[in-house]
Design an enzyme around this catalytic site. Structure first.
Site, mmCIF file in Angstrom:
data_model
loop_
_atom_site.group_PDB
_atom_site.id
_atom_site.type_symbol
_atom_site.label_atom_id
_atom_site.label_comp_id
_atom_site.label_asym_id
_atom_site.label_seq_id
_atom_site.Cartn_x
_atom_site.Cartn_y
_atom_site.Cartn_z
ATOM 1 N N HIS A 1 0.838 -1.197 0.000
ATOM 2 C CA HIS A 1 0.000 0.000 0.000
ATOM 3 C C HIS A 1 0.876 1.251 0.000
ATOM 4 C CE1 HIS A 1 -2.918 2.746 2.303
ATOM 5 N NE2 HIS A 1 -3.507 2.508 1.144
ATOM 6 N N HIS B 1 -0.623 10.668 -1.853
ATOM 7 C CA HIS B 1 -1.870 10.210 -1.254
ATOM 8 C C HIS B 1 -3.046 11.047 -1.731
ATOM 9 C CE1 HIS B 1 -4.777 8.813 1.623
ATOM 10 N NE2 HIS B 1 -4.803 9.944 2.277
#
Length: 340
Positions: free
Chosen positions: A12, A54
């Site tokens: 991730h 992000h």
């Protein structure tokens, strides 16, 4: 979408439990720790360069707040229905953005990772394609990418169509027809169809939140927008798998709260079985060992940064039959997968 062995271990944003996310160090470490693929979040600069962050707001994940030359770029915008104040990738050229350095987003929880703040620059998507190719050659494994396209409707509204930019980057890297190694995912289903229409043959995975509505649906239909909860009904799953080509997907990627159910006999819901029955693969996010992220029944003590019974939670999720899991610590999931 199922890999052998199963489930697929997806780093991730790299090994983001150990290094600041979306950095070359995080991605390289993810593969060294056993990840089969890595997941970048993809946004754009003012001049159309795809970068890995992000969010398009880089206030927390870079040192931009300490850079006086960019103080005037701080602003407030409405992104997917929410007011956000910060510094945004689309207000910087790539030449400007590449001068920033990455910071640990979860510093209070991950002090070890935060010791690497300031060491690594922001990466372009093109650089990650090259990194994965090199890692595959070194390891003798076919390593992959699960590319998350962020805020597609918003970026299109300001003249930065992420589907077009992504298709060009994937094609230039030689990944455009790589259905085996490339997966494209988004919380907005329309951009997945647009990427396919541009000739990118990646598998398409639809990200599903526990609640709320997709930004593309809200932009098109307002208050009448289809909600994420509609997509996980029997009818919704069937529609995702059998819709017309521009709307069809190969799988769904869901928050682990949609898979875990402490009140059920085996600790999980029937979502994975129902999705498989409709012909969809299932990814699940995000496996992390800290109490702050574990389901309540797996926490030990009250300190958010302390590790709880992560193995118990990870085993339950893997045993649910999911086809892939996103994790910040690939080595932990690799250990559990080997034991199952």
């Amino acid at each position: 979408m199922r890999a052998a062995p199963s489930p697929l271990i997806i780093g991730h944003r790299g090994a983001s439990g150990y290094r600041p996310e979306h950095t070359s160090a995080a991605y390289e470490l993810a593969f060294a720790l056993g990840a089969d693929a890595v997941e970048p979040d993809i946004v754009a600069t003012r001049d159309g360069v795809l970068v890995l962050r992000h969010e398009n707001d880089v206030s927390v994940t870079t040192d931009v707040a300490s850079r006086p030359e960019f103080a005037g770029r701080r602003t407030t915008k409405r992104i997917d229905g929410a007011e956000v104040t910060g510094w945004f990738t689309e207000d910087f050229s790539w030449d400007e953005l590449k001068t920033l350095r990455a910071c640990e987003r979860l510093g209070p929880l991950r002090s070890g990772s935060a010791t690497f703040d300031g060491r690594f620059p922001i990466m372009r998507l093109s650089e990650l394609f090259e990194l994965i190719d090199r890692a595959s050659e070194r390891s003798g494994r076919s390593l992959g990418m699960v590319a998350e396209i962020k805020h597609a409707t918003y970026f299109e509204s300001i003249g930065l169509p992420l589907d077009e930019l992504f298709a060009a980057a994937a094609t230039d890297a030689g990944w455009g027809g790589d259905r085996g190694r490339l997966v494209v995912e988004s919380f907005e289903r329309t951009v997945l169809g647009k990427v396919r229409a541009r000739g990118i043959m990646a598998k398409r995975v639809y990200l599903i939140e526990p609640d709320g509505a997709p930004a593309d649906e809200v932009a098109a239909h307002g208050a009448a927008a289809r909600r994420y909860t509609d997509d996980v009904t029997e009818e919704g799953l069937f529609e995702l798998a059998t819709a017309i080509e521009s709307e069809r997907v190969d799988g769904i990627s869901v928050a682990k709260s949609l898979v875990l159910d402490a009140s059920s006999p085996d600790g999980t819901t029937d979502l994975v079985d129902r999705a498989h029955g409709a012909g969809l693969g299932v990814f699940c996010w995000t496996l992390r060992p800290e109490n702050a992220f574990l389901a309540e029944q797996f926490r030990h003590g009250t300190q958010g940064a302390a590790w709880g019974d992560w193995r118990g939670e990870f085993e339950l999720l893997i045993d649910s039959g999911v086809d892939g899991v996103f994790t910040d610590q690939p080595d932990l999931v690799a250990d559990v997968r080997a034991s199952r």
